[in-house]
Scaffold this motif. Structure first.
Motif, short mmCIF file in Angstrom:
data_model
loop_
_atom_site.label_atom_id
_atom_site.label_comp_id
_atom_site.label_asym_id
_atom_site.label_seq_id
_atom_site.Cartn_x
_atom_site.Cartn_y
_atom_site.Cartn_z
N UNK A 24 0.83 -1.15 -0.14
CA UNK A 24 0.08 0.06 0.00
C UNK A 24 0.93 1.26 -0.05
N UNK A 25 0.49 2.24 -0.74
CA UNK A 25 1.25 3.57 -0.66
C UNK A 25 0.90 4.15 0.66
N UNK A 26 -0.02 3.86 1.09
CA UNK A 26 -0.21 4.59 2.38
C UNK A 26 0.56 3.86 3.57
N UNK A 27 0.88 2.67 3.41
CA UNK A 27 1.95 2.07 4.37
C UNK A 27 3.36 2.57 3.99
N UNK A 28 3.62 2.61 2.69
CA UNK A 28 4.76 3.14 2.30
C UNK A 28 5.19 4.65 3.00
N UNK A 53 7.82 8.46 6.87
CA UNK A 53 7.57 9.26 7.87
C UNK A 53 8.02 8.64 9.42
N UNK A 54 8.06 7.48 9.50
CA UNK A 54 8.69 6.73 10.47
C UNK A 54 10.38 6.67 10.27
N UNK A 55 10.83 6.66 9.11
CA UNK A 55 12.23 6.66 9.07
C UNK A 55 12.69 8.09 9.32
N UNK A 56 11.96 9.00 8.96
CA UNK A 56 12.34 10.32 9.19
C UNK A 56 12.40 10.46 10.82
N UNK A 57 11.48 9.84 11.39
CA UNK A 57 11.32 10.07 12.93
C UNK A 57 12.51 9.54 13.59
N UNK A 58 12.92 8.21 12.84
CA UNK A 58 13.99 7.58 13.51
C UNK A 58 15.22 8.26 13.35
N UNK A 59 15.51 8.97 12.27
CA UNK A 59 16.50 9.63 12.01
C UNK A 59 16.61 10.73 12.87
N UNK A 60 15.62 11.60 13.24
CA UNK A 60 15.43 12.70 14.09
C UNK A 60 15.73 12.34 15.69
N UNK A 61 15.61 10.92 16.09
CA UNK A 61 15.84 10.54 17.40
C UNK A 61 17.12 10.24 17.25
#
Length: 403
Positions: A262-266, A271-279
């Motif tokens: 799903x494009x929505x899951x992607x 967004x989750x990857x960007x959050x991990x990078x920020x953490x």
């Protein structure tokens, strides 16, 4: 009535096709009438539709003259006392795809025209495509055939298109189109009733997509939190855990065995990857501040420009050549003029503070671009699938029943 029932059912054998010429086929006309979509579980890929079939055929054994029976021109006969086509629905979810029940009644006219209307909840397995969720479009097909007959004994047909006059709208799905197809398979006729469903995306948009976008823009505010506040790490971890809640909600909604992504899951994964990078950056930043925050930064990148001592300055007249107002303005300017920080040490702490601003702009651009691309892809798909042609093909066979 007792005399009529005894006359028409005396010696009747339900095992024999009700046609005088046994070398000919019995024409069975069907028509599926959907009434309501009860359930469409995309996780289990279960499609349940409440509806009924209008099944009609001619029984040449049961015929009478109404003049001999006080004008009676129709009878109600239990389906168990008559020959009936054994209709089976393929891919039944519960494995029981038999159409009709033993308690059903049929209406038989004086000419032998039998009308059977079995009503029920028909549940089938429907392959779900979640690629464009929540603006997706699903196609579910109800396929039925006569199990114990061939084309030489029973000719199955579906006259005209699918009738939606009695259909009640579903709160989550809307019927965008219908289609019926008759084809020959395994020496018997199969009928496909295809329903094209479109998801009502307004609820998902306001309960999942909009909060997710708000959370995404809130995530980049991590870079605006001062380093010395002590709240930057806890703020980034809180945003990351909030993404985890959204992933849990989506995983319970989408099917687990889908072959498409799903494009929505992607979008959530990005967004989750960007959050991990920020953490990770926040933790690394705290470590660097504690270790080398007061030391001089050797990286010239992001270093503020220093004043060139050899630069040509604007000519200013002497005090003797200036008026009293100009002298006063010059003294005020000298008092407010900033101190030259050419000799100030550029530390790693200042470097990381300036880096936060650049990362904020970078993450903002990435989130905006990702969101725009996500909505363009989904809305283009929704626009293309919005106009589905109706099933207006002419019927394969026109039934000929006596009036």
């Amino acid at each position: 009535m007792k005399s009529l029932y005894g006359a028409v059912l005396d010696g009747y054998d339900t095992r024999i096709r009700p046609i005088n010429n046994q070398s000919a086929a019995v024409y069975v006309n069907t028509k599926f009438v959907p009434q309501s979509l009860l359930e469409f579980d995309t996780s289990e890929q279960k499609f349940s539709m409440l509806g009924y079939f209008r099944i009609t055929w001619i029984d040449e054994v049961i015929r009478w003259d109404p003049a001999n029976y006080n004008g009676v021109d129709s009878l109600k006969i239990p389906i168990t006392q008559m020959w009936r086509p054994s209709l089976i629905i393929l891919k039944a979810f519960d494995g029981h795809g038999v159409v009709g029940q033993d308690t059903d009644l049929t209406i038989v006219s004086q000419h032998g025209v039998v009308s059977w209307i079995p009503e029920g909840i028909y549940s089938i397995v429907c392959n779900v495509d979640i690629k464009y969720y929540p603006f997706d479009e699903q196609t579910c097909t109800i396929t039925y055939y006569v199990s114990d007959e061939t084309i030489l004994t029973v000719q199955l047909d579906h006259y005209l298109s699918v009738d939606l006059a009695e259909y009640s709208e579903n709160s989550a799905w809307t019927v965008a189109g219908t289609k019926r197809v008759k084809y020959l398979q395994y020496n018997t006729y199969n009928i496909d009733i295809t329903l094209t469903l479109q998801r009502r995306a307004s609820f998902t948009t306001f309960t999942l997509i909009m909060p997710l976008l708000m959370l995404a823009f809130l995530n980049i505010c991590i870079f605006l939190v001062p380093i010395g506040s002590g709240e930057k790490g806890s703020f980034s971890i809180t945003i990351f855990l909030s993404y985890g809640i959204f992933v849990t909600i989506i995983s319970d909604t989408l099917p687990h065995n889908s072959l498409q992504i799903s494009y929505f899951v992607l979008f959530i994964v990005i967004l989750l990857l960007l959050s991990v990078i920020s953490v990770f950056y926040t933790i690394l930043q705290a470590k660097l501040i504690a270790s080398i925050g007061d030391k001089e930064c050797t990286v010239s990148f992001l270093r503020p420009k220093r004043k060139d001592p050899n630069a040509v300055e604007k000519f200013a007249p002497n005090d003797d050549e200036m008026t009293s107002g100009q002298i006063k303005e010059k003294s005020l300017y000298n008092e407010k003029a900033p101190v030259d920080d050419a000799d100030e040490v550029y530390t790693w702490g200042k470097f990381l503070e300036r880096l936060d601003i650049y990362l904020f702009v970078l993450f903002l651009i990435m989130i905006v671009l990702t969101t725009v691309i996500f909505f363009i892809v989904l809305l283009n798909h929704a626009t293309r699938s919005g106009n589905i042609p109706a099933d207006d093909d002419p019927p394969a066979t026109t039934p000929v029943f006596p009036v």
